[in-house]
Design a protein around this motif. Structure first.
Motif, mmCIF file in Angstrom:
data_model
loop_
_atom_site.group_PDB
_atom_site.id
_atom_site.type_symbol
_atom_site.label_atom_id
_atom_site.label_comp_id
_atom_site.label_asym_id
_atom_site.label_seq_id
_atom_site.Cartn_x
_atom_site.Cartn_y
_atom_site.Cartn_z
ATOM 1 N N GLY A 29 0.726 -1.338 0.122
ATOM 2 C CA GLY A 29 0.284 0.179 -0.034
ATOM 3 C C GLY A 29 0.826 1.282 -0.116
ATOM 4 O O GLY A 29 1.983 1.269 -0.177
ATOM 5 N N ARG A 30 -0.047 2.416 0.099
ATOM 6 C CA ARG A 30 0.754 3.883 0.194
ATOM 7 C C ARG A 30 1.952 3.531 1.010
ATOM 8 O O ARG A 30 1.967 3.123 2.112
ATOM 9 C CB ARG A 30 -0.411 4.824 0.456
ATOM 10 C CG ARG A 30 -0.916 5.055 -0.745
ATOM 11 C CD ARG A 30 -1.686 6.375 -0.330
ATOM 12 N NE ARG A 30 -2.993 6.673 -1.311
ATOM 13 C CZ ARG A 30 -3.099 6.980 -2.412
ATOM 14 N NH1 ARG A 30 -1.963 7.356 -3.062
ATOM 15 N NH2 ARG A 30 -4.185 7.020 -2.934
ATOM 16 N N GLU B 55 -8.114 2.044 -2.455
ATOM 17 C CA GLU B 55 -8.508 2.603 -0.994
ATOM 18 C C GLU B 55 -9.983 2.482 -0.983
ATOM 19 O O GLU B 55 -10.628 2.383 0.150
ATOM 20 C CB GLU B 55 -7.993 4.012 -0.921
ATOM 21 C CG GLU B 55 -6.470 4.129 -0.433
ATOM 22 C CD GLU B 55 -6.237 5.659 -0.292
ATOM 23 O OE1 GLU B 55 -5.266 5.872 0.050
ATOM 24 O OE2 GLU B 55 -6.670 6.398 -0.886
ATOM 25 N N LYS B 56 -10.661 2.599 -2.203
ATOM 26 C CA LYS B 56 -12.200 2.603 -2.351
ATOM 27 C C LYS B 56 -12.585 1.265 -2.557
ATOM 28 O O LYS B 56 -13.936 1.164 -2.790
ATOM 29 C CB LYS B 56 -12.473 3.825 -3.101
ATOM 30 C CG LYS B 56 -12.247 5.272 -2.808
ATOM 31 C CD LYS B 56 -12.755 6.077 -3.971
ATOM 32 C CE LYS B 56 -11.647 7.290 -4.222
ATOM 33 N NZ LYS B 56 -11.915 7.752 -5.516
ATOM 34 N N MET B 57 -11.958 0.201 -2.742
ATOM 35 C CA MET B 57 -12.316 -0.861 -3.208
ATOM 36 C C MET B 57 -12.412 -1.998 -2.004
ATOM 37 O O MET B 57 -11.388 -2.040 -1.149
ATOM 38 C CB MET B 57 -11.435 -1.366 -4.439
ATOM 39 C CG MET B 57 -11.961 -2.473 -5.370
ATOM 40 S SD MET B 57 -10.916 -3.176 -6.439
ATOM 41 C CE MET B 57 -9.992 -1.688 -7.134
ATOM 42 N N ALA B 58 -13.403 -2.985 -1.893
ATOM 43 C CA ALA B 58 -13.660 -4.030 -1.374
ATOM 44 C C ALA B 58 -13.246 -5.029 -2.324
ATOM 45 O O ALA B 58 -13.735 -5.163 -3.246
ATOM 46 C CB ALA B 58 -14.720 -4.209 -0.490
ATOM 47 N N GLY B 77 -1.892 -11.727 -2.077
ATOM 48 C CA GLY B 77 -1.584 -10.967 -3.370
ATOM 49 C C GLY B 77 -2.575 -9.572 -3.502
ATOM 50 O O GLY B 77 -2.215 -8.998 -4.509
ATOM 51 N N ILE B 78 -3.373 -9.674 -2.447
ATOM 52 C CA ILE B 78 -4.184 -8.366 -2.484
ATOM 53 C C ILE B 78 -3.672 -7.277 -1.951
ATOM 54 O O ILE B 78 -3.155 -7.119 -0.982
ATOM 55 C CB ILE B 78 -5.747 -8.764 -1.856
ATOM 56 C CG1 ILE B 78 -6.291 -9.744 -2.652
ATOM 57 C CG2 ILE B 78 -6.509 -7.406 -1.711
ATOM 58 C CD1 ILE B 78 -7.523 -10.525 -1.707
ATOM 59 N N PRO B 79 -3.645 -5.956 -2.914
ATOM 60 C CA PRO B 79 -2.945 -4.715 -2.503
ATOM 61 C C PRO B 79 -3.407 -4.487 -1.037
ATOM 62 O O PRO B 79 -4.760 -4.638 -0.987
ATOM 63 C CB PRO B 79 -3.245 -3.911 -3.542
ATOM 64 C CG PRO B 79 -3.453 -4.878 -4.634
ATOM 65 C CD PRO B 79 -4.073 -6.046 -4.172
ATOM 66 N N HIS B 80 -2.471 -3.889 -0.264
ATOM 67 C CA HIS B 80 -2.725 -3.588 1.154
ATOM 68 C C HIS B 80 -3.933 -2.669 1.123
ATOM 69 O O HIS B 80 -4.718 -2.663 2.251
ATOM 70 C CB HIS B 80 -1.411 -2.989 1.767
ATOM 71 C CG HIS B 80 -1.650 -2.752 3.093
ATOM 72 N ND1 HIS B 80 -1.325 -3.726 4.047
ATOM 73 C CD2 HIS B 80 -1.978 -1.814 3.982
ATOM 74 C CE1 HIS B 80 -1.533 -2.947 5.418
ATOM 75 N NE2 HIS B 80 -1.945 -1.905 5.142
ATOM 76 N N LYS B 165 -17.670 1.527 0.789
ATOM 77 C CA LYS B 165 -16.874 1.557 0.017
ATOM 78 C C LYS B 165 -17.461 1.819 -1.436
ATOM 79 O O LYS B 165 -18.678 1.795 -1.711
ATOM 80 C CB LYS B 165 -16.328 0.052 -0.197
ATOM 81 C CG LYS B 165 -15.362 -0.366 0.760
ATOM 82 C CD LYS B 165 -14.012 0.239 0.592
ATOM 83 C CE LYS B 165 -13.413 0.079 2.038
ATOM 84 N NZ LYS B 165 -11.960 0.771 1.856
ATOM 85 N N SER B 166 -16.593 1.972 -2.289
ATOM 86 C CA SER B 166 -17.177 2.664 -3.805
ATOM 87 C C SER B 166 -16.993 1.505 -4.933
ATOM 88 O O SER B 166 -17.828 1.375 -5.818
ATOM 89 C CB SER B 166 -16.616 3.973 -4.265
ATOM 90 O OG SER B 166 -16.572 4.829 -3.253
#
Lengths: 399, 399
Positions: A29-30, B55-58, B77-80, B165-166
């Motif tokens: 992440g960031r 950041e806005k993703m589940a 593997g899922i981005p933090h 989340k969006s």
């Protein structure tokens, strides 16, 4: 990415051997302030820090008649900021596979606006430059660079030096997963970002290496690696007086070095090359034999081992027998012929090889041929012969 | 990453269907000014832009008795910056596999300091919340959520809405390569960053899907996908009057939506779910049937299809027959029962199913069961029953 911190470091003279560190999270992440409760067992390596090292890194891909699809995949996984150096020993007669590789690389670099060099191992200008700079040992009877992956690796090291990179990483061209390639480079960068010495090395341990031929079985280690690790750990144990299992990457084809370290080491031919690197480091900086490079010994050499998250899936080449004969014999020979290797370890190595039918009763493994360190080459003379900025070898060069 | 630009977009009413875009480079290096000669056929999507969407993703992971090793790999593997939502329908009796999943997730989140929710599909509080909010159709005779991946997906959509989340992306838990998972999420983020409408969808096409059982053969498409794509393209062609091959991801389990779109769609049960999403979008926004949501129609719905660099390697489950019966029949049924489907397409679908022995002569595919759109649920009531901030479902929650 997030990786385990170094939980334990063994020392062998001025060599610091870090225990395997696992990759925990591919993408952490960031950037930004560390989490207030960040676990002390975990290191977060932000993208920006990684990219600082990728910019200074050349990724060398030795290739010989590999499937183009695999080659293209490998290239697409290498982070953009690294310089790609392809050293090809593919055929040029009849079907010109080198030409196909060059075209594929050209097209790719055109689309992605990235830098890459591609050179044929039998390039006559390269051979001339090597001869003039005092590296004639690399040349065969025909005056061109000899066949072999190790020879290609040395060429890549010299080119990386010429183009003033600080790090070089090696990646095989037969990898099925671009995502694994990407992770290797991230591990290389992570290791270098942790290193305190300018003489550092990162070696990759695969999380799993699936065997495809028998359905899908996730092996932890290859058989060859297991055996080589055992004997190289004996070599360390004998010399330090403490038993150890620290080395788990004795045959790691995927590895990277700071160029300052890469230039110092002699290189063995064939499959001995990766094991020999470790043996040479122990010989020169282990403090048992006279120290060759006292300034280096002062800074120390650091070795990192990273276990990837991705499994390693590559082209399956032939039988176990082929693998054992071709890989195990030279790897163990590199250990056998080290001045650090005592009688008992030698006996064990011979027992191992005889029991596997690789060596005849009362036989002895041959000493792997060695090339002197790139440091002893006259890089100025090499540069004088090679074209300026290596422009003709750029993947984007016009015909 | 670098991806191909959208070279061609077809329109079906207010639905914009983008041709498949290839992922060209996993890691496009530092942000910064575009290369002066950047190819107009190529888009560079910098990490920072991607992270704005992550950041806005589940990321929803439906799981049922999957090997823990695979589950752990997928998560790594899922981005933090994405929120992980695991909806598990694993067994809790005898060997409590749900407990094992929760423990593994807890340990992982502890080490990497990341956010994740994990809920069992048969959670009684969840069932109560669904009943009170008007989603009783999701519940079985025992008053708990029915079995099925589609049902799990709907639960994940509701939780993602609740937690504001969006975007929501789906990833299967049986993937062998964390690096592929990482790439899926990057593709999701890339699609959303290109979308001009708040109603958008990203569907994944695998570069290759190796069949492991027969050695290693790299298929471009699964058989089921090929057939479903053909018939859904016929559906579009018939209604627009122009033949098309635009849809290549009719069965994409790996896909993502903006929550505003996800909330609007009805969902089919079982393997029909992914195909039904497309069919529903065409029905509601294709302009052929009366427009259900005129404000949405105005903004339009955008569909992106990305071809990954990584091959897709997942658990091999059973025979071709199982696959065809279980997947093809419901997928084609979703098309068959659409009001957009004309007589000729219906006949072709029946011919297809009969010739494969999936349907008897003169049989008819059953209409897949459908759930109403999450939008029609009273989210306030759902929230009132569910615990505040979903705290007890946090992976880091204490027992």
């Amino acid at each position: 990415m997030r990786v385990e911190t170094q939980r334990y470091t063994e020392r062998f003279g001025s060599v610091r051997l870090n225990e395997v560190q696992k990759d925990l999270e591919l993408d952490s992440g960031r950037a930004g302030a560390a989490h207030p409760l960040e676990n002390i067992a975990v290191l977060k390596i932000v993208e920006e820090a990684s990219k600082d090292f990728e910019e200074k890194m050349a990724i060398a891909i030795p290739i010989k008649n590999e499937k183009l699809k695999l080659f293209e995949g490998v290239i697409s996984g290498i982070p953009h900021d690294c310089l790609i150096i392809v050293v090809s020993n593919s055929q040029t007669k009849r079907v010109d596979r080198f030409r196909m590789e060059r075209d594929a690389l050209n097209q790719y670099c055109n689309f992605t606006r990235r830098s890459a060099l591609i050179i044929h191992q039998k390039d006559p200008v390269l051979a001339e430059a090597l001869a003039k700079s005092g590296y004639a040992s690399l040349l065969g009877e025909d005056g061109l660079v000899k066949d072999g992956k190790a020879e290609g690796m040395i060429v890549a090291i010299l080119l990386a030096s010429l183009i003033k990179k600080s790090y070089i990483g090696f990646i095989d061209a037969d990898n099925y997963f671009p995502g694994s390639v990407w992770e290797y480079v991230k591990c290389y960068a992570a290791g270098f970002s942790l290193a305190k010495s300018p003489y550092s090395m990162v070696r990759i341990l695969w999380h799993y290496k699936p065997k495809v031929s028998e359905g899908m079985f996730f092996r932890k280690l290859g058989r060859v690696s297991e055996v080589t690790n055992k004997h190289i750990n004996s070599l360390i144990s004998f010399n330090t007086g403490f038993e150890t299992e620290i080395i788990r990457t004795a045959n790691a084809g995927e590895h990277a070095m700071s160029l300052r370290l890469a230039e110092l080491l002699p290189y063995a031919t064939g499959y001995a090359v990766e094991t020999q690197e470790l043996v040479s480091i122990f010989e020169e900086f282990g403090g048992v034999l006279p120290l060759a490079q006292s300034t280096v010994a002062k800074r120390g050499v650091e070795i990192f081992q990273f276990e990837t998250r991705n499994p390693h899936l590559h082209e399956d080449r032939g039988s176990t027998e082929h693998l054992e004969n071709d890989m195990l014999l030279p790897s163990l020979s590199a250990i056998y012929h080290s001045p650090l290797c005592d009688k008992t370890i030698k006996e064990n190595i011979i027992k191992e090889l005889v029991s596997r039918g690789i060596l005849k009763e009362k036989g002895k493994p041959l000493r792997p041929r060695q090339y002197k360190p790139p440091k002893e080459v006259d890089l100025k003379k090499f540069q004088e012969v090679m074209p300026e900025n290596l422009t003709p070898y750029s993947a984007l060069a016009e015909d």
